[in-house]
Design a protein around this motif. Structure first.
Motif, PDB file in Angstrom:
ATOM      1  N   ASN A  23       0.817  -1.211   0.000  1.00 61.06           N
ATOM      2  CA  ASN A  23       0.000   0.000   0.000  1.00 61.06           C
ATOM      3  C   ASN A  23       0.851   1.261   0.000  1.00 61.06           C
ATOM      4  N   TYR A  24       1.941   1.270   0.749  1.00 55.63           N
ATOM      5  CA  TYR A  24       2.842   2.420   0.780  1.00 55.63           C
ATOM      6  C   TYR A  24       3.485   2.632  -0.586  1.00 55.63           C
ATOM      7  N   ASP A  25       3.943   1.556  -1.212  1.00 58.27           N
ATOM      8  CA  ASP A  25       4.587   1.649  -2.520  1.00 58.27           C
ATOM      9  C   ASP A  25       3.589   2.130  -3.577  1.00 58.27           C
ATOM     10  N   THR A  26       2.365   1.631  -3.527  1.00 56.75           N
ATOM     11  CA  THR A  26       1.333   2.079  -4.463  1.00 56.75           C
ATOM     12  C   THR A  26       1.036   3.559  -4.263  1.00 56.75           C
ATOM     13  N   TYR A  27       0.988   3.998  -3.016  1.00 58.56           N
ATOM     14  CA  TYR A  27       0.767   5.411  -2.721  1.00 58.56           C
ATOM     15  C   TYR A  27       1.907   6.273  -3.271  1.00 58.56           C
ATOM     16  N   LYS A  28       3.152   5.840  -3.087  1.00 55.55           N
ATOM     17  CA  LYS A  28       4.309   6.603  -3.574  1.00 55.55           C
ATOM     18  C   LYS A  28       4.348   6.649  -5.098  1.00 55.55           C
ATOM     19  N   LYS A  29       3.881   5.596  -5.771  1.00 56.64           N
ATOM     20  CA  LYS A  29       3.919   5.536  -7.228  1.00 56.64           C
ATOM     21  C   LYS A  29       2.846   6.394  -7.886  1.00 56.64           C
ATOM     22  N   LYS A  30       2.077   7.119  -7.121  1.00 57.16           N
ATOM     23  CA  LYS A  30       1.138   8.080  -7.692  1.00 57.16           C
ATOM     24  C   LYS A  30       1.835   9.385  -8.051  1.00 57.16           C
ATOM     25  N   ASP A  31       3.106   9.513  -7.664  1.00 61.92           N
ATOM     26  CA  ASP A  31       3.917  10.689  -7.962  1.00 61.92           C
ATOM     27  C   ASP A  31       4.840  10.366  -9.131  1.00 61.92           C
ATOM     28  N   LEU A  32       4.761  11.146 -10.199  1.00 54.87           N
ATOM     29  CA  LEU A  32       5.575  10.901 -11.393  1.00 54.87           C
ATOM     30  C   LEU A  32       7.069  10.939 -11.099  1.00 54.87           C
ATOM     31  N   THR A  33       7.516  11.919 -10.341  1.00 56.46           N
ATOM     32  CA  THR A  33       8.955  12.051 -10.096  1.00 56.46           C
ATOM     33  C   THR A  33       9.496  10.863  -9.308  1.00 56.46           C
ATOM     34  N   TYR A  34       8.720  10.329  -8.375  1.00 55.07           N
ATOM     35  CA  TYR A  34       9.161   9.155  -7.616  1.00 55.07           C
ATOM     36  C   TYR A  34       9.345   7.960  -8.539  1.00 55.07           C
ATOM     37  N   VAL A  35       8.396   7.734  -9.435  1.00 57.25           N
ATOM     38  CA  VAL A  35       8.476   6.595 -10.359  1.00 57.25           C
ATOM     39  C   VAL A  35       9.672   6.745 -11.290  1.00 57.25           C
ATOM     40  N   ILE A  36       9.892   7.950 -11.804  1.00 55.64           N
ATOM     41  CA  ILE A  36      11.013   8.181 -12.711  1.00 55.64           C
ATOM     42  C   ILE A  36      12.345   8.003 -11.979  1.00 55.64           C
ATOM     43  N   GLU A  37      12.454   8.539 -10.773  1.00 57.88           N
ATOM     44  CA  GLU A  37      13.692   8.376 -10.005  1.00 57.88           C
ATOM     45  C   GLU A  37      13.977   6.909  -9.705  1.00 57.88           C
ATOM     46  N   GLN A  38      12.969   6.167  -9.312  1.00 58.73           N
ATOM     47  CA  GLN A  38      13.159   4.748  -9.004  1.00 58.73           C
ATOM     48  C   GLN A  38      13.588   3.980 -10.247  1.00 58.73           C
ATOM     49  N   ARG A  39      12.982   4.279 -11.385  1.00 61.69           N
ATOM     50  CA  ARG A  39      13.276   3.530 -12.615  1.00 61.69           C
ATOM     51  C   ARG A  39      14.631   3.894 -13.204  1.00 61.69           C
ATOM     52  N   LEU A  40      15.040   5.156 -13.084  1.00 59.61           N
ATOM     53  CA  LEU A  40      16.269   5.586 -13.748  1.00 59.61           C
ATOM     54  C   LEU A  40      17.499   5.620 -12.835  1.00 59.61           C
ATOM     55  N   THR A  41      17.344   5.514 -11.531  1.00 61.26           N
ATOM     56  CA  THR A  41      18.522   5.577 -10.657  1.00 61.26           C
ATOM     57  C   THR A  41      18.749   4.304  -9.853  1.00 61.26           C
ATOM     58  N   LYS A  42      17.863   3.330  -9.942  1.00 58.16           N
ATOM     59  CA  LYS A  42      18.005   2.087  -9.177  1.00 58.16           C
ATOM     60  C   LYS A  42      18.184   0.906 -10.116  1.00 58.16           C
ATOM     61  N   GLY A  43      18.665  -0.191  -9.578  1.00 57.79           N
ATOM     62  CA  GLY A  43      18.759  -1.434 -10.341  1.00 57.79           C
ATOM     63  C   GLY A  43      20.174  -1.768 -10.760  1.00 57.79           C
ATOM     64  N   ILE A  44      20.503  -3.025 -10.659  1.00 60.18           N
ATOM     65  CA  ILE A  44      21.843  -3.498 -11.016  1.00 60.18           C
ATOM     66  C   ILE A  44      21.992  -3.636 -12.533  1.00 60.18           C
ATOM     67  N   PHE A  45      20.989  -4.201 -13.184  1.00 59.31           N
ATOM     68  CA  PHE A  45      21.062  -4.465 -14.620  1.00 59.31           C
ATOM     69  C   PHE A  45      20.295  -3.436 -15.442  1.00 59.31           C
ATOM     70  N   ASN A  46      20.134  -2.249 -14.917  1.00 56.50           N
ATOM     71  CA  ASN A  46      19.389  -1.189 -15.575  1.00 56.50           C
ATOM     72  C   ASN A  46      20.270  -0.520 -16.625  1.00 56.50           C
ATOM     73  N   ARG A  47      19.917  -0.665 -17.899  1.00 57.67           N
ATOM     74  CA  ARG A  47      20.746  -0.074 -18.964  1.00 57.67           C
ATOM     75  C   ARG A  47      20.519   1.421 -19.118  1.00 57.67           C
ATOM     76  N   TYR A  48      19.460   1.950 -18.495  1.00 57.35           N
ATOM     77  CA  TYR A  48      19.180   3.384 -18.537  1.00 57.35           C
ATOM     78  C   TYR A  48      19.597   4.080 -17.247  1.00 57.35           C
ATOM     79  N   LYS A  49      20.393   3.446 -16.429  1.00 55.57           N
ATOM     80  CA  LYS A  49      20.716   3.947 -15.095  1.00 55.57           C
ATOM     81  C   LYS A  49      21.482   5.271 -15.150  1.00 55.57           C
ATOM     82  N   LEU A  50      21.020   6.208 -14.335  1.00 60.21           N
ATOM     83  CA  LEU A  50      21.668   7.507 -14.186  1.00 60.21           C
ATOM     84  C   LEU A  50      22.203   7.610 -12.765  1.00 60.21           C
ATOM     85  N   SER A  51      23.358   8.249 -12.610  1.00 62.11           N
ATOM     86  CA  SER A  51      23.877   8.461 -11.261  1.00 62.11           C
ATOM     87  C   SER A  51      23.140   9.609 -10.581  1.00 62.11           C
ATOM     88  N   SER A  52      22.711  10.585 -11.364  1.00 58.30           N
ATOM     89  CA  SER A  52      21.893  11.676 -10.818  1.00 58.30           C
ATOM     90  C   SER A  52      21.021  12.251 -11.926  1.00 58.30           C
TER      91      SER A  52
END
Length: 105
Positions: A23-52
């Protein structure tokens, strides 16, 4: 019977904690910037990974889709600046999901 009670308590705690986290994660994913930050700055095998992430620019948004330009520094060497066009889709529960990412520069 004494061994059964702690197992039930542990299983109940696991279920309660999992439900709260979901429920907390679903609530946080209602914010666009949170979803974009999680997708682009996290993950080991993320080919789109940004440091900042330097900037966000919302290009288009309606009730179902959003297109955001994201500028940031790549985490892999050489650490160059890159721009991504991120296409997000809104789910039925109101949270956002990254549908596709396109490299601009």
């Amino acid at each position: 019977m004494k061994k059964f009670i702690p197992a039930v308590i542990i299983i109940t705690l696991i279920i309660v904690i999992s439900t709260l986290y979901y429920n907390y994660d679903t609530y946080k994913k209602k914010d666009l910037t949170y979803v974009i930050e999680q997708r682009l700055t996290k993950g080991i095998f993320n080919r789109y990974k940004l440091s900042s992430i330097s900037t966000y620019e919302l290009n288009y948004s309606d009730e179902i889709l959003a297109i955001v330009l994201v500028n940031g520094i790549k985490s892999k060497a050489p650490n160059t600046t890159t721009t991504y066009k991120v296409l997000l889709e809104k789910r039925s529960n109101g949270s956002w999901k990254v549908k596709d990412i396109y490299t601009i520069r």
